[in-house]
Design a protein around this motif. Structure first.
Motif, mmCIF file in Angstrom:
data_model
loop_
_atom_site.group_PDB
_atom_site.id
_atom_site.type_symbol
_atom_site.label_atom_id
_atom_site.label_comp_id
_atom_site.label_asym_id
_atom_site.label_seq_id
_atom_site.Cartn_x
_atom_site.Cartn_y
_atom_site.Cartn_z
ATOM 1 N N ILE A 1 30.314 36.709 26.122
ATOM 2 C CA ILE A 1 30.695 38.057 25.704
ATOM 3 C C ILE A 1 30.463 39.023 26.859
ATOM 4 N N GLN A 2 31.447 39.890 27.087
ATOM 5 C CA GLN A 2 31.327 40.944 28.087
ATOM 6 C C GLN A 2 31.489 42.302 27.390
ATOM 7 N N GLU A 3 30.962 43.333 28.037
ATOM 8 C CA GLU A 3 31.015 44.705 27.517
ATOM 9 C C GLU A 3 30.469 44.780 26.090
ATOM 10 N N MET A 4 29.288 44.234 25.914
ATOM 11 C CA MET A 4 28.581 44.304 24.637
ATOM 12 C C MET A 4 27.507 45.385 24.752
ATOM 13 N N ARG B 1 28.208 41.681 38.024
ATOM 14 C CA ARG B 1 28.124 41.617 36.565
ATOM 15 C C ARG B 1 28.274 40.164 36.114
ATOM 16 N N SER B 2 27.255 39.369 36.409
ATOM 17 C CA SER B 2 27.295 37.939 36.114
ATOM 18 C C SER B 2 25.996 37.514 35.453
ATOM 19 N N GLN B 3 26.072 36.424 34.710
ATOM 20 C CA GLN B 3 24.930 35.897 33.963
ATOM 21 C C GLN B 3 24.963 34.378 34.091
ATOM 22 N N TYR B 4 23.846 33.773 34.500
ATOM 23 C CA TYR B 4 23.797 32.333 34.740
ATOM 24 C C TYR B 4 22.719 31.711 33.859
ATOM 25 N N LEU B 5 23.110 30.684 33.109
ATOM 26 C CA LEU B 5 22.198 30.054 32.155
ATOM 27 C C LEU B 5 22.295 28.539 32.256
ATOM 28 N N THR B 6 21.169 27.881 32.001
ATOM 29 C CA THR B 6 21.148 26.436 31.792
ATOM 30 C C THR B 6 20.853 26.202 30.320
ATOM 31 N N ALA B 7 21.693 25.429 29.650
ATOM 32 C CA ALA B 7 21.555 25.234 28.205
ATOM 33 C C ALA B 7 21.467 23.753 27.872
ATOM 34 N N ARG B 8 20.700 23.470 26.823
ATOM 35 C CA ARG B 8 20.643 22.114 26.283
ATOM 36 C C ARG B 8 21.382 22.102 24.951
ATOM 37 N N ILE C 1 30.920 35.783 33.583
ATOM 38 C CA ILE C 1 31.250 36.723 34.649
ATOM 39 C C ILE C 1 32.166 37.828 34.145
ATOM 40 N N HIS C 2 32.026 38.965 34.774
ATOM 41 C CA HIS C 2 32.891 40.113 34.510
ATOM 42 C C HIS C 2 33.183 40.728 35.870
ATOM 43 N N LEU C 3 34.297 40.300 36.458
ATOM 44 C CA LEU C 3 34.619 40.748 37.806
ATOM 45 C C LEU C 3 34.902 42.244 37.825
ATOM 46 N N GLN C 4 34.821 42.808 39.015
ATOM 47 C CA GLN C 4 34.960 44.251 39.147
ATOM 48 C C GLN C 4 36.305 44.724 38.607
ATOM 49 N N PRO C 5 36.361 45.978 38.170
ATOM 50 C CA PRO C 5 37.603 46.489 37.577
ATOM 51 C C PRO C 5 38.794 46.325 38.507
ATOM 52 N N ALA C 6 39.921 46.004 37.906
ATOM 53 C CA ALA C 6 41.146 45.832 38.680
ATOM 54 C C ALA C 6 41.689 47.180 39.123
ATOM 55 N N SER C 7 42.459 47.149 40.185
ATOM 56 C CA SER C 7 43.173 48.352 40.609
ATOM 57 C C SER C 7 44.357 48.575 39.673
ATOM 58 N N THR C 8 44.508 49.801 39.210
ATOM 59 C CA THR C 8 45.622 50.135 38.314
ATOM 60 C C THR C 8 46.677 50.989 39.015
ATOM 61 N N ASN C 9 46.539 51.133 40.313
ATOM 62 C CA ASN C 9 47.489 51.927 41.088
ATOM 63 C C ASN C 9 48.788 51.139 41.264
ATOM 64 N N LEU C 10 49.872 51.634 40.698
ATOM 65 C CA LEU C 10 51.172 50.968 40.813
ATOM 66 C C LEU C 10 52.176 51.820 41.590
ATOM 67 N N SER C 11 51.673 52.678 42.454
ATOM 68 C CA SER C 11 52.543 53.499 43.303
ATOM 69 C C SER C 11 52.981 52.659 44.498
ATOM 70 N N LEU D 1 30.538 25.583 32.995
ATOM 71 C CA LEU D 1 31.597 26.449 32.483
ATOM 72 C C LEU D 1 31.479 27.818 33.140
ATOM 73 N N ILE D 2 32.591 28.322 33.642
ATOM 74 C CA ILE D 2 32.678 29.698 34.133
ATOM 75 C C ILE D 2 33.698 30.407 33.258
ATOM 76 N N ALA D 3 33.265 31.450 32.581
ATOM 77 C CA ALA D 3 34.160 32.133 31.645
ATOM 78 C C ALA D 3 33.874 33.623 31.667
ATOM 79 N N GLY D 4 34.875 34.389 31.250
ATOM 80 C CA GLY D 4 34.677 35.827 31.170
ATOM 81 C C GLY D 4 35.950 36.596 31.450
ATOM 82 N N ASP D 5 35.751 37.837 31.851
ATOM 83 C CA ASP D 5 36.850 38.757 32.145
ATOM 84 C C ASP D 5 37.033 38.804 33.658
#
Length: 333
Positions: A136-139, A185-192, A204-214, A254-258
């Motif tokens: 989960i991201q942006e919680m 903005r990353s979180q690393y866990l070892t799980a059983r 992971i939640h990578l940095q915000p994308a550029s929204t400039n479409l000019s 597993l690597i997952a996120g936004d």
């Protein structure tokens, strides 16, 4: 003047052919310099190219107009990220409830969801899918993560919430180790897992994308190039972090996120050697996840190391978030 030789018709065909060639080269090569071009789905450029070629045909009956249109249809079918999920006939898809067994074995159901800082409980949206692992991201609140863990697993699950990065992981099993990484903005866990297997998780939640479409502005192209390079650096850092502090690549990971970029973006190429994009491999339906109301981009992704066999994947619309969540069923081999 012969209508089939009308100069306007020929110019339209030529423009369509040039745009087709440029699109194929750029989407295959993914050069950082042209990230502003390839951040858009290729079918948007295809729509423009088809507009040129079909206008040339219907208005002027120009030579090569139908050939050019056919070329565009083939390019969209082969290179668009959306096409495989739409034409993957016969492929099973995740349904609500526990993940369906595969060859008498129980797969893992993995979900990634950007909650878009909504303060409503997350359980009602997630619980019907009975996942084994949820990224989960942006919680915004830790108690929402705990509520989800209690709802899903009672005392048989575990969770971790990173307040600094507003992200969390909930899973069936136990978290053995949590590694803090303050830079991104990353979180690393070892799980059983309940069966005793150990796995590594990177939320992971990578940095915000550029929204400039000019696109007419040089600053737009520079901004997109730099943004992609920074996101690639984040992913390279994640891999280096896993290599240094965990048994990766020898342990299932597993690597997952936004990812804040389309799945075809060149920044994600650094994952290709060790990971499989689960939706790209077996996904069905329209896989794009943002924006929920009109999903143009597949920002939310689940990448599994080669210890996993992807079985099913889909994107699911939920009302509480601006993003659609991704549900993937994986078999740990």
């Amino acid at each position: 003047m012969n209508k089939t030789r009308h100069p306007v018709g020929l110019v339209l065909v030529l423009l369509s052919l040039v745009l087709n060639f440029i699109s194929v080269v750029l989407y295959v090569q993914q050069p950082d310099t042209f990230a502003a071009f390839t951040v858009l789905p290729i079918w948007l450029w295809g729509a423009l190219g088809l507009l040129f070629s079909l206008a040339s045909y219907f208005l002027f009956r120009s030579p090569l107009s139908l050939f050019t249109s056919t070329m565009w249809f083939l390019v969209i079918l082969v290179l668009s990220d959306e096409a495989p999920g739409l034409v993957r006939f016969g492929q099973t898809t995740p349904e609500d409830g526990r993940a369906a067994p595969y060859l008498n074995r129980q797969p893992l159901r993995v979900i990634t969801c950007n909650w878009s800082s909504d303060s409503r409980p997350i359980g009602p949206a997630i619980a019907p899918w009975e996942p084994d692992i949820v990224f989960i991201q942006e919680m915004p609140h830790p108690y929402l993560i705990k509520q989800l863990a209690d709802t899903l697993y009672g005392n048989t699950g575990d969770y971790r919430y990173d307040e600094n990065h507003a992200c969390g992981v909930v899973l069936r099993g136990r978290i053995k180790k949590a590694l803090l990484e303050p830079q991104y903005r990353s979180q690393y866990l070892t799980a059983r897992l309940p069966n005793g297997n150990l796995i590594e998780l990177a939320n992971i939640h990578l940095q915000p994308a550029s929204t400039n479409l000019s696109l007419w502005s040089p600053s737009c192209w520079k901004e997109h190039r730099q943004n992609r390079m920074r996101r690639r650096s984040e992913l390279q850092f994640a891999l280096a972090f896993l290599n240094e502090y965990t048994p990766f690549p020898n342990r299932p990971t597993l690597i997952a996120g936004d990812f804040n970029a389309p799945a075809t973006d060149g920044a994600s190429d650094v994952l290709a050697r060790d990971f499989t994009d689960t939706f790209e491999a077996v996904g069905t339906g329209w896989g794009n996840t943002y924006h929920r109301r009109f999903p143009l981009l597949r920002l939310d992704q689940i990448h599994a190391s080669h210890h996993f066999l992807p079985l099913r994947s889909r994107a699911v619309t939920i009302e509480e978030s601006e993003h659609r969540m991704v549900v993937s069923d994986l078999l740990l081999e």
